[in-house]
Motif scaffolding. Structure first.
Motif, PDB file in Angstrom:
ATOM      1  N   ALA A   4       2.219   5.382  -3.927  1.00 52.00           N
ATOM      2  CA  ALA A   4       3.399   5.425  -3.063  1.00 52.00           C
ATOM      3  C   ALA A   4       4.576   4.715  -3.721  1.00 52.00           C
ATOM      4  N   VAL A   5       4.307   3.552  -4.335  1.00 52.97           N
ATOM      5  CA  VAL A   5       5.377   2.813  -5.006  1.00 52.97           C
ATOM      6  C   VAL A   5       5.912   3.603  -6.201  1.00 52.97           C
ATOM      7  N   GLY A   6       4.999   4.216  -6.970  1.00 47.49           N
ATOM      8  CA  GLY A   6       5.431   5.001  -8.116  1.00 47.49           C
ATOM      9  C   GLY A   6       6.258   6.207  -7.707  1.00 47.49           C
ATOM     10  N   GLY A   7       5.815   6.904  -6.650  1.00 45.51           N
ATOM     11  CA  GLY A   7       6.596   8.035  -6.152  1.00 45.51           C
ATOM     12  C   GLY A   7       7.964   7.612  -5.659  1.00 45.51           C
ATOM     13  N   LEU A  50      12.745  -1.246 -11.935  1.00 42.93           N
ATOM     14  CA  LEU A  50      11.910  -2.372 -11.498  1.00 42.93           C
ATOM     15  C   LEU A  50      10.758  -1.895 -10.619  1.00 42.93           C
ATOM     16  N   LEU A  51      11.054  -0.975  -9.688  1.00 41.21           N
ATOM     17  CA  LEU A  51       9.982  -0.417  -8.854  1.00 41.21           C
ATOM     18  C   LEU A  51       8.944   0.304  -9.709  1.00 41.21           C
ATOM     19  N   GLY A  52       9.412   1.003 -10.730  1.00 37.54           N
ATOM     20  CA  GLY A  52       8.497   1.691 -11.625  1.00 37.54           C
ATOM     21  C   GLY A  52       7.597   0.723 -12.370  1.00 37.54           C
ATOM     22  N   ALA A  53       8.187  -0.390 -12.829  1.00 35.74           N
ATOM     23  CA  ALA A  53       7.383  -1.399 -13.518  1.00 35.74           C
ATOM     24  C   ALA A  53       6.330  -1.999 -12.593  1.00 35.74           C
ATOM     25  N   VAL A  54       6.703  -2.248 -11.331  1.00 34.60           N
ATOM     26  CA  VAL A  54       5.753  -2.782 -10.355  1.00 34.60           C
ATOM     27  C   VAL A  54       4.620  -1.785 -10.115  1.00 34.60           C
ATOM     28  N   ALA A  55       4.972  -0.498  -9.951  1.00 34.52           N
ATOM     29  CA  ALA A  55       3.950   0.530  -9.711  1.00 34.52           C
ATOM     30  C   ALA A  55       3.008   0.650 -10.904  1.00 34.52           C
ATOM     31  N   ALA A  57       2.244  -1.738 -13.086  1.00 32.63           N
ATOM     32  CA  ALA A  57       1.370  -2.916 -13.106  1.00 32.63           C
ATOM     33  C   ALA A  57       0.302  -2.835 -12.018  1.00 32.63           C
ATOM     34  N   LEU A  58       0.691  -2.378 -10.813  1.00 24.85           N
ATOM     35  CA  LEU A  58      -0.280  -2.251  -9.722  1.00 24.85           C
ATOM     36  C   LEU A  58      -1.363  -1.226 -10.056  1.00 24.85           C
ATOM     37  N   GLY A  59      -0.942  -0.091 -10.590  1.00 23.39           N
ATOM     38  CA  GLY A  59      -1.891   0.975 -10.878  1.00 23.39           C
ATOM     39  C   GLY A  59      -2.920   0.580 -11.915  1.00 23.39           C
ATOM     40  N   GLU A  74      -5.811   7.815  -7.649  1.00 24.54           N
ATOM     41  CA  GLU A  74      -4.532   7.456  -7.031  1.00 24.54           C
ATOM     42  C   GLU A  74      -3.876   6.297  -7.773  1.00 24.54           C
ATOM     43  N   ALA A  75      -4.687   5.352  -8.208  1.00 22.17           N
ATOM     44  CA  ALA A  75      -4.142   4.217  -8.949  1.00 22.17           C
ATOM     45  C   ALA A  75      -3.535   4.676 -10.272  1.00 22.17           C
ATOM     46  N   ILE A  76      -4.251   5.568 -10.986  1.00 27.45           N
ATOM     47  CA  ILE A  76      -3.726   6.089 -12.245  1.00 27.45           C
ATOM     48  C   ILE A  76      -2.454   6.898 -12.001  1.00 27.45           C
ATOM     49  N   ALA A  77      -2.461   7.729 -10.942  1.00 32.77           N
ATOM     50  CA  ALA A  77      -1.270   8.524 -10.629  1.00 32.77           C
ATOM     51  C   ALA A  77      -0.076   7.625 -10.350  1.00 32.77           C
ATOM     52  N   GLY A  78      -0.306   6.525  -9.599  1.00 28.85           N
ATOM     53  CA  GLY A  78       0.783   5.591  -9.316  1.00 28.85           C
ATOM     54  C   GLY A  78       1.308   4.932 -10.571  1.00 28.85           C
TER      55      GLY A  78
END
Length: 332
Positions: A4-7, A50-55, A57-59, A74-78
């Motif tokens: 969701a964050v990556g999208g 910045l949101l992309g970097a967070v996504a 790191a989370l993924g 889903e984690a890899i996709a994010g």
């Protein structure tokens, strides 16, 4: 969570950039340059990166801790979406720090295109006519050549192979030159540039289509031919009524793909000296650039090619899916 964050990050970068440009107005180069240099666009790109970097790191950080395969995917996709957003944002940030006024003046001066819109429309029509005629005659020639290449008789097979290798092994630009200039200077055969272009495209497409048809025919199960011969049909009758109809269904997607490629190859005829009514998209763009020394005409020609080819590419993808779902043993 990361998906969701990556999208969201990718939406901020791409959608936000589009919104800022649309809000500033695309009607004049000064407005486009101002939008590209605005603080709003800068904030959008920084936030998206910045949101992309967070996504990302989370993924990647939570991938191994996910309990199920679906959650790991889903984690890899994010992470991938976040990486795309971060890289896109950084590239755009680097880009907008250049001389946007100069860039917009030379590449995005669309107000100069408006008076020439009719010429671009005519050029798009000529492009489709050239590619359509070349594809039509080329497919017919290719089908005949493919049958020759599969003949058991070397005297029939060899000339077809020579033809195919000759046209596949030489540049299309050289073939255009030899047909248009060579026939006129060497043999006194004068033809219009339009006719020479269609002839060259047909001969070139015929060579590639022959290989497509050959692969399609050879992909048909051997039992089809044997069953047809067992019913009393001759070789040519079996090919005509049983094998070739099945092969045609299989080769439609690659032939459509060849048509898309041929549409872009029509730009090579610009050097033949077409008349005003015969110019293709690229020729219209080249003429506009030579008249105004502004690359916006090339940008408009490129957009015209995209308008023509993108629907065809979608059609090719749809046809390929239909072929895979309808042919046993093909695809998943």
């Amino acid at each position: 969570m990361s998906a969701a964050v990556g999208g969201l990050a990718l939406m901020v970068v791409l959608g936000g950039t589009t919104f800022v440009l649309a809000k500033g107005g695309m009607s004049h180069e000064d407005r486009i340059a101002a939008a590209l240099q605005s603080s709003e666009l800068f904030a959008v790109l920084v936030s998206g990166s910045l949101l992309g970097a967070v996504a990302t790191a989370l993924g990647f950080g939570t991938y191994r801790r996910m309990p199920t395969r679906i959650s790991r995917e889903e984690a890899i996709a994010g992470a991938v979406l976040g990486l795309q957003a971060a890289l896109s944002g950084l590239v755009l940030l680097w880009f907008v720090h250049g001389d946007m006024e100069r860039f917009a003046r030379n590449f995005l001066s669309f107000e100069q295109i408006v008076p020439h819109s009719e010429a671009f429309l005519r050029g798009a029509g000529n492009t489709l006519v050239l590619a359509g005629a070349g594809e039509l005659f080329g497919v017919i020639l290719g089908l005949v050549l493919s049958l020759f290449t599969m003949s058991r008789r070397a005297v029939v097979r060899a000339p077809a192979r020579v033809y195919i290798n000759l046209f596949r092994g030489t540049p299309l630009l050289l073939q255009l030159s030899l047909i248009y200039f060579g026939l006129a200077l060497g043999l006194g055969v004068n033809m219009s540039a339009y006719t020479a272009a269609i002839l060259a495209f047909s001969l070139n497409t015929g060579a590639y289509s022959a290989e497509v048809f050959r692969a399609g025919i050879q992909s048909i199960e051997r039992g089809q031919m044997e069953a047809a011969r067992g019913l009393g049909l001759g070789y040519m009758q079996s090919m005509r009524y049983v094998v070739v109809p099945q092969a045609v269904r299989r080769v439609i997607p690659p032939l459509m793909n060849e048509f898309v490629i041929l549409i872009k190859d029509t730009s090579l005829i610009a050097f033949l000296g077409l008349s005003y009514a015969q110019r293709d998209l690229f020729s219209v763009g080249s003429q506009g650039y030579s008249q105004y020394f502004n690359a916006t005409f090339y940008v408009a020609a490129g957009l015209g090619y995209l308008v023509v080819t993108l629907p065809l590419i979608r059609l090719v993808n749809w046809a390929e899916k239909r072929m895979r779902s309808g042919i046993p043993g093909v695809g998943g």
